[in-house]
Each structure stands twice: as C-alpha cells, then as structure tokens.
Scaffold this motif. Structure first.
Motif, PDB file in Angstrom:
ATOM      1  N   MET A 110       0.828  -1.208   0.000  1.00 13.43           N
ATOM      2  CA  MET A 110       0.000   0.000   0.000  1.00 13.43           C
ATOM      3  C   MET A 110       0.863   1.258   0.000  1.00 13.43           C
ATOM      4  O   MET A 110       1.942   1.281   0.577  1.00 13.43           O
ATOM      5  N   THR A 111       0.332   2.290  -0.611  1.00 12.68           N
ATOM      6  CA  THR A 111       0.980   3.599  -0.598  1.00 12.68           C
ATOM      7  C   THR A 111       0.300   4.466   0.466  1.00 12.68           C
ATOM      8  O   THR A 111      -0.776   4.112   0.977  1.00 12.68           O
ATOM      9  N   LEU A 112       0.894   5.587   0.777  1.00 12.37           N
ATOM     10  CA  LEU A 112       0.303   6.520   1.731  1.00 12.37           C
ATOM     11  C   LEU A 112      -1.060   6.998   1.232  1.00 12.37           C
ATOM     12  O   LEU A 112      -2.011   7.089   2.012  1.00 12.37           O
ATOM     13  N   ASP A 113      -1.182   7.275  -0.056  1.00 11.36           N
ATOM     14  CA  ASP A 113      -2.465   7.701  -0.618  1.00 11.36           C
ATOM     15  C   ASP A 113      -3.531   6.620  -0.460  1.00 11.36           C
ATOM     16  O   ASP A 113      -4.688   6.921  -0.161  1.00 11.36           O
ATOM     17  N   GLU A 114      -3.167   5.358  -0.656  1.00  9.70           N
ATOM     18  CA  GLU A 114      -4.121   4.260  -0.500  1.00  9.70           C
ATOM     19  C   GLU A 114      -4.535   4.109   0.963  1.00  9.70           C
ATOM     20  O   GLU A 114      -5.706   3.868   1.261  1.00  9.70           O
ATOM     21  N   LEU A 115      -3.605   4.274   1.878  1.00  9.23           N
ATOM     22  CA  LEU A 115      -3.918   4.202   3.303  1.00  9.23           C
ATOM     23  C   LEU A 115      -4.837   5.361   3.703  1.00  9.23           C
ATOM     24  O   LEU A 115      -5.803   5.175   4.444  1.00  9.23           O
ATOM     25  N   ALA A 116      -4.565   6.554   3.172  1.00  7.79           N
ATOM     26  CA  ALA A 116      -5.411   7.718   3.454  1.00  7.79           C
ATOM     27  C   ALA A 116      -6.824   7.495   2.906  1.00  7.79           C
ATOM     28  O   ALA A 116      -7.813   7.863   3.560  1.00  7.79           O
ATOM     29  N   ALA A 117      -6.950   6.876   1.737  1.00  7.17           N
ATOM     30  CA  ALA A 117      -8.266   6.582   1.168  1.00  7.17           C
ATOM     31  C   ALA A 117      -9.026   5.601   2.061  1.00  7.17           C
ATOM     32  O   ALA A 117     -10.242   5.722   2.247  1.00  7.17           O
ATOM     33  N   PHE A 118      -8.318   4.643   2.643  1.00  2.27           N
ATOM     34  CA  PHE A 118      -8.936   3.695   3.575  1.00  2.27           C
ATOM     35  C   PHE A 118      -9.484   4.428   4.792  1.00  2.27           C
ATOM     36  O   PHE A 118     -10.621   4.216   5.203  1.00  2.27           O
ATOM     37  N   VAL A 119      -8.685   5.314   5.375  1.00  3.10           N
ATOM     38  CA  VAL A 119      -9.112   6.078   6.554  1.00  3.10           C
ATOM     39  C   VAL A 119     -10.319   6.954   6.208  1.00  3.10           C
ATOM     40  O   VAL A 119     -11.297   6.995   6.958  1.00  3.10           O
ATOM     41  N   ASP A 120     -10.276   7.626   5.068  1.00  7.05           N
ATOM     42  CA  ASP A 120     -11.413   8.462   4.641  1.00  7.05           C
ATOM     43  C   ASP A 120     -12.680   7.624   4.463  1.00  7.05           C
ATOM     44  O   ASP A 120     -13.763   8.023   4.898  1.00  7.05           O
ATOM     45  N   ALA A 121     -12.556   6.457   3.839  1.00  6.84           N
ATOM     46  CA  ALA A 121     -13.715   5.593   3.619  1.00  6.84           C
ATOM     47  C   ALA A 121     -14.287   5.095   4.949  1.00  6.84           C
ATOM     48  O   ALA A 121     -15.503   5.032   5.121  1.00  6.84           O
ATOM     49  N   ALA A 122     -13.408   4.758   5.888  1.00  2.16           N
ATOM     50  CA  ALA A 122     -13.858   4.294   7.204  1.00  2.16           C
ATOM     51  C   ALA A 122     -14.612   5.406   7.937  1.00  2.16           C
ATOM     52  O   ALA A 122     -15.666   5.162   8.536  1.00  2.16           O
ATOM     53  N   LYS A 123     -14.102   6.625   7.871  1.00  2.00           N
ATOM     54  CA  LYS A 123     -14.777   7.758   8.516  1.00  2.00           C
ATOM     55  C   LYS A 123     -16.141   8.007   7.876  1.00  2.00           C
ATOM     56  O   LYS A 123     -17.138   8.218   8.566  1.00  2.00           O
ATOM     57  N   LYS A 124     -16.205   7.978   6.540  1.00  5.81           N
ATOM     58  CA  LYS A 124     -17.464   8.211   5.833  1.00  5.81           C
ATOM     59  C   LYS A 124     -18.477   7.109   6.126  1.00  5.81           C
ATOM     60  O   LYS A 124     -19.678   7.353   6.123  1.00  5.81           O
ATOM     61  N   ALA A 125     -18.005   5.893   6.379  1.00  4.31           N
ATOM     62  CA  ALA A 125     -18.891   4.765   6.677  1.00  4.31           C
ATOM     63  C   ALA A 125     -19.352   4.774   8.129  1.00  4.31           C
ATOM     64  O   ALA A 125     -20.181   3.952   8.516  1.00  4.31           O
ATOM     65  N   GLY A 126     -18.818   5.701   8.932  1.00  5.29           N
ATOM     66  CA  GLY A 126     -19.232   5.801  10.324  1.00  5.29           C
ATOM     67  C   GLY A 126     -18.648   4.727  11.228  1.00  5.29           C
ATOM     68  O   GLY A 126     -19.231   4.389  12.258  1.00  5.29           O
ATOM     69  N   VAL A 127     -17.502   4.188  10.852  1.00  7.55           N
ATOM     70  CA  VAL A 127     -16.843   3.172  11.675  1.00  7.55           C
ATOM     71  C   VAL A 127     -16.498   3.783  13.036  1.00  7.55           C
ATOM     72  O   VAL A 127     -15.966   4.902  13.086  1.00  7.55           O
ATOM     73  N   PRO A 128     -16.813   3.083  14.142  1.00  5.39           N
ATOM     74  CA  PRO A 128     -16.446   3.607  15.460  1.00  5.39           C
ATOM     75  C   PRO A 128     -14.943   3.887  15.522  1.00  5.39           C
ATOM     76  O   PRO A 128     -14.126   3.059  15.102  1.00  5.39           O
ATOM     77  N   ARG A 129     -14.591   5.061  16.004  1.00  3.12           N
ATOM     78  CA  ARG A 129     -13.184   5.496  15.980  1.00  3.12           C
ATOM     79  C   ARG A 129     -12.263   4.663  16.855  1.00  3.12           C
ATOM     80  O   ARG A 129     -11.049   4.705  16.676  1.00  3.12           O
ATOM     81  N   ASP A 130     -12.834   3.879  17.779  1.00  3.94           N
ATOM     82  CA  ASP A 130     -11.966   3.061  18.637  1.00  3.94           C
ATOM     83  C   ASP A 130     -11.852   1.619  18.143  1.00  3.94           C
ATOM     84  O   ASP A 130     -11.236   0.784  18.801  1.00  3.94           O
ATOM     85  N   ASN A 131     -12.407   1.316  16.958  1.00  2.00           N
ATOM     86  CA  ASN A 131     -12.242  -0.026  16.396  1.00  2.00           C
ATOM     87  C   ASN A 131     -10.794  -0.226  15.967  1.00  2.00           C
ATOM     88  O   ASN A 131     -10.205   0.650  15.313  1.00  2.00           O
ATOM     89  N   PRO A 132     -10.216  -1.369  16.291  1.00  2.00           N
ATOM     90  CA  PRO A 132      -8.840  -1.630  15.873  1.00  2.00           C
ATOM     91  C   PRO A 132      -8.768  -1.924  14.375  1.00  2.00           C
ATOM     92  O   PRO A 132      -9.706  -2.466  13.792  1.00  2.00           O
ATOM     93  N   ILE A 133      -7.658  -1.566  13.775  1.00  2.00           N
ATOM     94  CA  ILE A 133      -7.393  -1.841  12.362  1.00  2.00           C
ATOM     95  C   ILE A 133      -6.533  -3.091  12.297  1.00  2.00           C
ATOM     96  O   ILE A 133      -5.546  -3.209  13.024  1.00  2.00           O
TER      97      ILE A 133
END
Length: 60
Positions: free
Chosen positions: A14-37
């Motif tokens: 993964m690249t930094l951009d791909e990791l950032a896209a994952f974080v953005d998608a998780a936030k938009k999906a309403g994933v609880p912020r304390d869920n482990p990755i």
C-alpha cells in the motif's frame, strides 16, 4: 462476524495515498473510531492490506 471495510494495495504494498483513502472511507462509513485496524504485512514489513469492522468490534 461483522461486515468489514477492506483495502488492498494496487501494487504489492500500500501507498500513503491508499492508506489515506482507507481512513477516509472508514470515517465516511461511520466506523467507530476506537475499532482496531487489522493489517496484513509483507515479509519485508510493508502493509499489503488493511481491514476494519464497520460496527463495534466485539473481537477486542
């Protein structure tokens, strides 16, 4: 097992951009912020894939 959001690097790792896209998608999906990755690493220690539960993670 709850539904998950999973991203894999377009190339082997993964690249930094791909990791950032994952974080953005998780936030938009309403994933609880304390869920482990969860991450799968290559033999060289680079991130190949990341995954997070979409709802509260009961497997903590």
């Amino acid at each position: 097992m709850p539904a998950t959001l999973k991203f894999t690097g377009e190339e082997k790792d993964m690249t930094l951009d791909e990791l950032a896209a994952f974080v953005d998608a998780a936030k938009k999906a309403g994933v609880p912020r304390d869920n482990p990755i969860r991450a799968e690493l290559s033999t060289s220690g680079k991130i190949k894939q990341v995954e997070i539960a979409l709802t509260e993670d009961d497997d903590r």
